[in-house]
Scaffold this motif. Structure first.
Motif, PDB file in Angstrom:
ATOM      1  N   GLN A 384       0.935  -1.168  -0.060  1.00  8.93           N
ATOM      2  CA  GLN A 384       0.126   0.048  -0.086  1.00  8.93           C
ATOM      3  C   GLN A 384       0.087   1.119   0.129  1.00  8.93           C
ATOM      4  O   GLN A 384       0.387   2.441  -0.548  1.00  8.93           O
ATOM      5  N   GLY A 387       2.034   1.863  -3.386  1.00  4.15           N
ATOM      6  CA  GLY A 387       0.869   2.346  -4.438  1.00  4.15           C
ATOM      7  C   GLY A 387       0.163   3.698  -4.082  1.00  4.15           C
ATOM      8  O   GLY A 387      -0.121   4.202  -4.700  1.00  4.15           O
ATOM      9  N   LYS A 388       1.148   4.176  -3.309  1.00  5.73           N
ATOM     10  CA  LYS A 388       0.249   5.632  -2.996  1.00  5.73           C
ATOM     11  C   LYS A 388       1.632   6.542  -3.099  1.00  5.73           C
ATOM     12  O   LYS A 388       1.433   8.025  -3.153  1.00  5.73           O
ATOM     13  N   ASP A 390       4.530   7.960  -6.452  1.00  3.72           N
ATOM     14  CA  ASP A 390       4.576   8.094  -7.763  1.00  3.72           C
ATOM     15  C   ASP A 390       5.138   7.114  -8.497  1.00  3.72           C
ATOM     16  O   ASP A 390       5.773   6.831 -10.303  1.00  3.72           O
ATOM     17  N   ALA A 408      -1.073  -3.157  -2.819  1.00  5.64           N
ATOM     18  CA  ALA A 408      -0.447  -2.356  -4.039  1.00  5.64           C
ATOM     19  C   ALA A 408      -1.175  -1.960  -5.241  1.00  5.64           C
ATOM     20  O   ALA A 408      -1.796  -1.274  -5.336  1.00  5.64           O
ATOM     21  N   THR A 412      -3.621   1.597  -5.781  1.00  9.46           N
ATOM     22  CA  THR A 412      -2.820   2.468  -7.371  1.00  9.46           C
ATOM     23  C   THR A 412      -3.031   2.192  -8.281  1.00  9.46           C
ATOM     24  O   THR A 412      -4.248   1.220  -8.696  1.00  9.46           O
ATOM     25  N   ASP A 413      -3.542   3.016  -9.944  1.00 10.99           N
ATOM     26  CA  ASP A 413      -3.399   2.954 -11.011  1.00 10.99           C
ATOM     27  C   ASP A 413      -2.750   2.515 -11.960  1.00 10.99           C
ATOM     28  O   ASP A 413      -2.241   2.026 -13.084  1.00 10.99           O
ATOM     29  N   HIS A 414      -1.575   2.524 -11.680  1.00 12.56           N
ATOM     30  CA  HIS A 414       0.250   2.519 -12.053  1.00 12.56           C
ATOM     31  C   HIS A 414       0.233   0.682 -12.252  1.00 12.56           C
ATOM     32  O   HIS A 414      -1.012   0.102 -11.443  1.00 12.56           O
TER      33      HIS A 414
END
Length: 459
Positions: A384, A387-388, A390, A408, A412-414
């Motif tokens: 997490q 994931g937060k 960049d 993650a 995240t959208d990554h």
């Protein structure tokens, strides 16, 4: 090694001297465990390992010039004296404890969950302009490593900086007895080795065993910003010395300027007797966690009366550490080699370090071992955290890291990928990478991320 005759070794270890007729009373020159590193007059330790038994190489050692050996079983026909003991490890520790006390040397012991090696290197760097300094090499920080660090000292050394790592109760007591530190630095109490120590309070208790055998007139230096270490108020009747960013810190940093991967600049502020003095420092190692390590080194240097200009120069000349946020440039990538070890706190610090990169950021993260029954929770939490940020691509590797992947993926959208094995990652991860990527590699040492690092170097 002054005064270390076989009669003295017998006395120190409580062992039995075998082959006394070969004993000519000489002092041993050094102590080794690798038969390929025998030098004339050395003492060879017969260590029984998983793949080889040192007893099988005792004659080879003798033929190569070893003065004798320490063994835990009979070695028929050996024409050099040897001391037979119940435990070669215990014998090595007892000899190291004796030898350390025979030397007129100051010992700085470095303990903590994260940052021990970087702190050790910074301490050595700021001291070496003033003293002849020896230090722990590589990862020689455990029950075997500390004795061999001691064996590497000689009468010309003035200060030894010794890293001490543990995983269970009682181990630090043993290491402290061997090293007998005059100064103890405690970096932090994290979530390492929870498999045996269970809680952070357990970790604090186990690491505090270092006080058992330290110089009662010595200095204890702790990170006051750590909630567990800040509870240490008295050791041997003396208040610890504090470093950090909090108001209680006697050594702190102000006016910090981050220079990305090139390190940082800051004012080192020393608070004493109601007043303060300061100097501007440049540190080539990047990240706030590295500033903590530098502040610890400054406090050690002050305790040993190192001039401020020498401290300033020592911080400036700290060199990169293999496996610890070491930057490697290849024709395609910028690789951040942080493969040496991993805990939740160090994972998060390394992920923060990655954020200094310009362009696409990739984190390849592997299992954090010895976290005990809360391992899933910590892996999920690190996922997490990553994931937060960049970070553009997160790759999780290993059975434990499936939870990291899930953490993650949730926030995240990554792009987030998962490989169960290192071999899968070596084979498939390159297809996910792009020219110009900055790639962090971070996992516990036994995950062997070095193999992945070497593979990425060749792309």
């Amino acid at each position: 090694m002054k005064d270390l005759t076989f009669e003295k070794l017998k006395e120190i270890t409580g062992g039995k001297l075998v082959g006394a007729r070969y004993d000519d009373g000489r002092e041993i020159t050094s102590i080794v465990w690798d038969s390929r590193k025998i030098v004339p007059g050395c003492l060879f330790l017969c260590i029984a390992g998983e793949k080889a038994d040192g007893h099988d190489f005792a004659q080879q050692a003798a033929d190569s010039g070893a003065a004798g050996v320490i063994a835990s079983k009979k070695i028929p026909g050996l024409k050099v004296p040897y001391i037979m003991v119940e435990s070669v490890l215990k014998a090595a520790q007892d000899i190291a404890a004796y030898y350390r006390r025979a030397l007129k040397i100051k010992v700085v012991g470095v303990v903590g969950s994260v940052g021990k090696t970087s702190t050790k290197e910074m301490i050595a760097s700021v001291l070496k302009k003033t003293y002849r300094v020896s230090k722990t090499k590589g990862n020689y920080n455990n029950h075997w490593g500390v004795p061999f660090t001691i064996f590497g000292l000689n009468e010309g050394d003035e200060v030894a900086v010794i890293e001490m790592g543990i995983s269970d109760f009682g181990e630090m007591d043993v290491l402290s007895n061997i090293a007998a530190p005059d100064i103890v630095v405690m970096t932090n109490i994290g979530q390492s080795h929870l498999e045996y120590l269970k809680t952070r309070d357990g970790i604090l208790k186990a690491k505090s065993e270092v006080f058992n055998h330290m110089n009662p007139e010595g200095h204890v230096i702790v990170n006051v910003d750590d909630d567990k270490l800040s509870t240490i108020r008295n050791v041997n009747g003396k208040k610890p010395e504090y470093y950090g960013f909090g108001p209680q810190a006697q050594v702190t940093a102000e006016r910090i300027k981050e220079n990305g991967f090139n390190g940082s600049e800051f004012d080192v502020v020393i608070r004493r007797g109601g007043g303060k003095m300061s100097f501007r420092a440049y540190l080539p190692a990047a990240g706030r966690h590295m500033i903590y390590n530098a502040l610890a080194a400054v406090q050690v240097a002050l305790d040993l009366d190192v001039p401020l200009l020498a401290i300033q120069e020592g911080l400036k000349n700290v060199t990169g550490l293999e496996g610890r946020n070491n930057i490697i440039e290849t024709s395609r990538f910028t690789l951040i080699d942080d493969c040496y070890n991993a805990s939740p706190a160090s994972m998060m610090s390394s992920i923060d370090f990655l954020q200094y990169a310009e362009g696409r950021k990739v984190a390849i993260l592997g299992d954090m071992l010895e976290l005990g029954e809360d391992s899933d929770k910590y892996h999920f939490k690190v996922g997490q955290y990553a994931g937060k940020t960049d970070t553009d691509l997160i790759i999780c590797v290993g059975e434990e890291s499936e939870k990291m992947f899930m953490g993650a993926k949730l926030v995240t959208d990554h792009k987030v990928e998962y490989f169960k094995s290192l071999n899968d990652a070596i084979e498939l991860a390159p297809s996910l990478l792009k020219d110009g990527d900055t790639i962090l590699l971070k996992a516990s040492n036994s995950m062997n991320f070095k193999a992945l690092l070497e593979a990425l170097k060749t792309l």
